[in-house]
Design a protein around this motif. Structure first.
Motif, PDB file in Angstrom:
ATOM      1  N   UNK B   6       0.889  -1.101   0.072  1.00 41.31           N
ATOM      2  CA  UNK B   6      -0.059   0.020  -0.046  1.00 41.31           C
ATOM      3  C   UNK B   6       0.739   1.350  -0.151  1.00 41.31           C
ATOM      4  N   UNK B   7       1.591   1.602  -1.111  1.00 36.28           N
ATOM      5  CA  UNK B   7       2.294   2.645  -1.244  1.00 36.28           C
ATOM      6  C   UNK B   7       1.470   3.849  -1.465  1.00 36.28           C
ATOM      7  N   UNK B   8       2.240   5.158  -1.365  1.00 34.37           N
ATOM      8  CA  UNK B   8       1.246   6.067  -1.273  1.00 34.37           C
ATOM      9  C   UNK B   8       1.726   6.990  -2.746  1.00 34.37           C
ATOM     10  N   UNK B   9       0.699   7.725  -3.300  1.00 34.02           N
ATOM     11  CA  UNK B   9       0.743   8.327  -4.492  1.00 34.02           C
ATOM     12  C   UNK B   9       1.356   9.702  -4.072  1.00 34.02           C
ATOM     13  N   UNK B  10       2.199  10.589  -4.939  1.00 35.49           N
ATOM     14  CA  UNK B  10       2.717  11.530  -4.591  1.00 35.49           C
ATOM     15  C   UNK B  10       1.627  12.662  -4.248  1.00 35.49           C
ATOM     16  N   UNK B  11       1.937  13.335  -3.219  1.00 35.07           N
ATOM     17  CA  UNK B  11       1.089  14.403  -2.660  1.00 35.07           C
ATOM     18  C   UNK B  11       0.139  13.751  -1.609  1.00 35.07           C
ATOM     19  N   UNK B  12      -0.180  12.467  -1.578  1.00 31.51           N
ATOM     20  CA  UNK B  12      -1.074  11.901  -0.622  1.00 31.51           C
ATOM     21  C   UNK B  12      -0.729  11.884   0.585  1.00 31.51           C
ATOM     22  N   UNK B  13       0.647  12.155   0.769  1.00 30.93           N
ATOM     23  CA  UNK B  13       1.007  12.047   2.233  1.00 30.93           C
ATOM     24  C   UNK B  13       0.836  13.405   2.916  1.00 30.93           C
ATOM     25  N   UNK B  14       0.890  14.582   2.092  1.00 29.55           N
ATOM     26  CA  UNK B  14       0.444  15.729   2.685  1.00 29.55           C
ATOM     27  C   UNK B  14      -0.750  15.943   3.229  1.00 29.55           C
ATOM     28  N   UNK B  15      -1.897  15.318   2.219  1.00 31.18           N
ATOM     29  CA  UNK B  15      -3.373  15.348   2.715  1.00 31.18           C
ATOM     30  C   UNK B  15      -3.483  14.445   3.920  1.00 31.18           C
ATOM     31  N   UNK B  16      -2.968  13.446   3.919  1.00 31.39           N
ATOM     32  CA  UNK B  16      -3.278  12.377   5.002  1.00 31.39           C
ATOM     33  C   UNK B  16      -2.749  12.998   6.392  1.00 31.39           C
ATOM     34  N   UNK B  17      -1.543  13.797   6.504  1.00 24.45           N
ATOM     35  CA  UNK B  17      -1.025  14.636   7.322  1.00 24.45           C
ATOM     36  C   UNK B  17      -2.132  15.862   7.710  1.00 24.45           C
ATOM     37  N   UNK B  18      -2.726  16.294   6.848  1.00 19.99           N
ATOM     38  CA  UNK B  18      -3.773  17.407   7.213  1.00 19.99           C
ATOM     39  C   UNK B  18      -4.892  16.789   7.865  1.00 19.99           C
ATOM     40  N   UNK B  19      -5.270  15.616   7.347  1.00 22.09           N
ATOM     41  CA  UNK B  19      -6.340  14.984   7.837  1.00 22.09           C
ATOM     42  C   UNK B  19      -6.315  14.386   9.305  1.00 22.09           C
ATOM     43  N   UNK B  20      -5.032  13.842   9.353  1.00 21.16           N
ATOM     44  CA  UNK B  20      -4.671  13.412  10.808  1.00 21.16           C
ATOM     45  C   UNK B  20      -4.763  14.494  11.841  1.00 21.16           C
ATOM     46  N   UNK B  21      -4.422  15.652  11.455  1.00 17.64           N
ATOM     47  CA  UNK B  21      -4.175  16.736  12.572  1.00 17.64           C
ATOM     48  C   UNK B  21      -5.736  17.559  12.636  1.00 17.64           C
ATOM     49  N   UNK B  22      -6.371  17.421  11.535  1.00 15.57           N
ATOM     50  CA  UNK B  22      -7.666  17.908  11.445  1.00 15.57           C
ATOM     51  C   UNK B  22      -8.450  17.265  12.838  1.00 15.57           C
ATOM     52  N   UNK B  23      -8.277  16.011  13.349  1.00 15.25           N
ATOM     53  CA  UNK B  23      -8.801  15.540  14.300  1.00 15.25           C
ATOM     54  C   UNK B  23      -8.229  16.028  15.779  1.00 15.25           C
ATOM     55  N   UNK B  24      -7.115  16.768  15.635  1.00 17.12           N
ATOM     56  CA  UNK B  24      -6.595  17.425  16.985  1.00 17.12           C
ATOM     57  C   UNK B  24      -5.167  17.460  16.900  1.00 17.12           C
ATOM     58  N   UNK B  25      -4.340  18.146  17.636  1.00 15.96           N
ATOM     59  CA  UNK B  25      -2.884  18.331  17.713  1.00 15.96           C
ATOM     60  C   UNK B  25      -2.087  17.251  18.052  1.00 15.96           C
ATOM     61  N   UNK B  26      -0.918  16.859  17.314  1.00 12.63           N
ATOM     62  CA  UNK B  26      -0.317  15.531  17.752  1.00 12.63           C
ATOM     63  C   UNK B  26       1.204  15.974  17.357  1.00 12.63           C
ATOM     64  N   UNK B  27       1.960  14.988  18.266  1.00 16.81           N
ATOM     65  CA  UNK B  27       3.428  14.948  17.882  1.00 16.81           C
ATOM     66  C   UNK B  27       3.553  14.175  16.438  1.00 16.81           C
TER      67      UNK B  27
END
Lengths: 137, 110
Positions: B6-27
């Motif tokens: 399950x590799x990531x398409x280019x640019x997908x990582x940024x979206x996933x990081x934004x989504x993860x942080x949408x749910x609250x602050x994280x390290x």
């Protein structure tokens, strides 16, 4: 307002490169430590856990270098700024051309000025056009 | 889908990081964990690649960070989404939905 903090960070990164490197390293080490703890909870010995955490992280030094470079990177898109520089050079060269045209062509010096100004004007136009459309040969 | 593949398409990582942080602050470590959690364990981010992604997003003003104390009383850098980041996440989600639907249409074509 969201551009203010990246700009402040950019200036800080250039003024204190060692602080930034230390900060990045501390953050990455925290990650490896958290992964190590997680591995220990899953039943690995501390040595195995540490080794597995380091391996799953990848190239620590390379990641650190990449992060430091991004921190020192210019926080704005440089394309409009570059275009502005070319426009300024073209305007200056155009102004000099107009001035040179109005100078009586009695001597070689004024003709030379005119030719140089026109050459600079053409060159900045061509470079600007090529930068904005790399497919132009 | 195999987890290993399950590799990531280019640019997908940024979206996933934004989504993860949408749910609250994280390290950073928490971001990786949350992405794995919200994808049902299907997406496993290469841990080292997460940090350049976080730094890029911070540079663009989509997330911001501050040092705080973690759940195990260690100093850690916490990231949170900015207002510009929230807007960007909406744009990325719309782009992704368009791309996914177009790809599906192409794959189902006879």
């Amino acid at each position: 307002m969201s551009r203010v903090k990246p700009t402040v960070d950019f200036i800080h990164a250039w003024r204190n490169p060692d602080d930034i490197a230390d900060e990045v390293e501390a953050e990455l080490r925290f990650h490896v430590q958290m992964r190590t703890n997680s591995n220990i909870e899953q039943g690995m010995t501390p040595e195995e856990a540490r080794l597995a955490a380091t391996q799953s992280f990848g190239d620590f030094d390379q990641v650190k270098v990449s992060c430091c470079e991004i921190k020192r990177g210019f926080p704005f898109d440089l394309k409009p700024l570059r275009m502005g520089v070319y426009i300024a050079i073209a305007c200056l060269a155009g102004g000099i051309s107009l001035w040179a045209v109005n100078v009586p062509h009695h001597n070689l010096f004024s003709v030379l000025w005119q030719l140089i100004a026109i050459a600079v004007l053409m060159r900045s136009f061509l470079i600007g056009r090529k930068r904005n459309n790399p497919h132009i040969d | 889908m195999s987890k290993a593949k399950a590799g990531l398409l280019q640019g997908t990582l940024d979206m996933l990081i934004l989504k993860a942080l949408f749910l609250g602050p994280l390290h950073g470590y928490g971001v990786g964990q949350r992405i794995a959690q919200i994808s049902g364990g299907e997406l496993k981010i290469e841990e080292g690649s997460l940090y350049p992604g976080l730094y890029r997003l911070e540079r663009r003003g989509w997330i911001e960070s501050e040092w705080d104390v973690s759940e195990n009383n260690q100093r850690a850098k916490f990231y949170k989404l900015t207002r510009a980041g929230r807007k960007q996440l909406i744009v990325e989600e719309q782009n992704w939905e368009r791309l996914a639907s177009a790809t599906m249409k192409a794959l189902r074509a006879n």
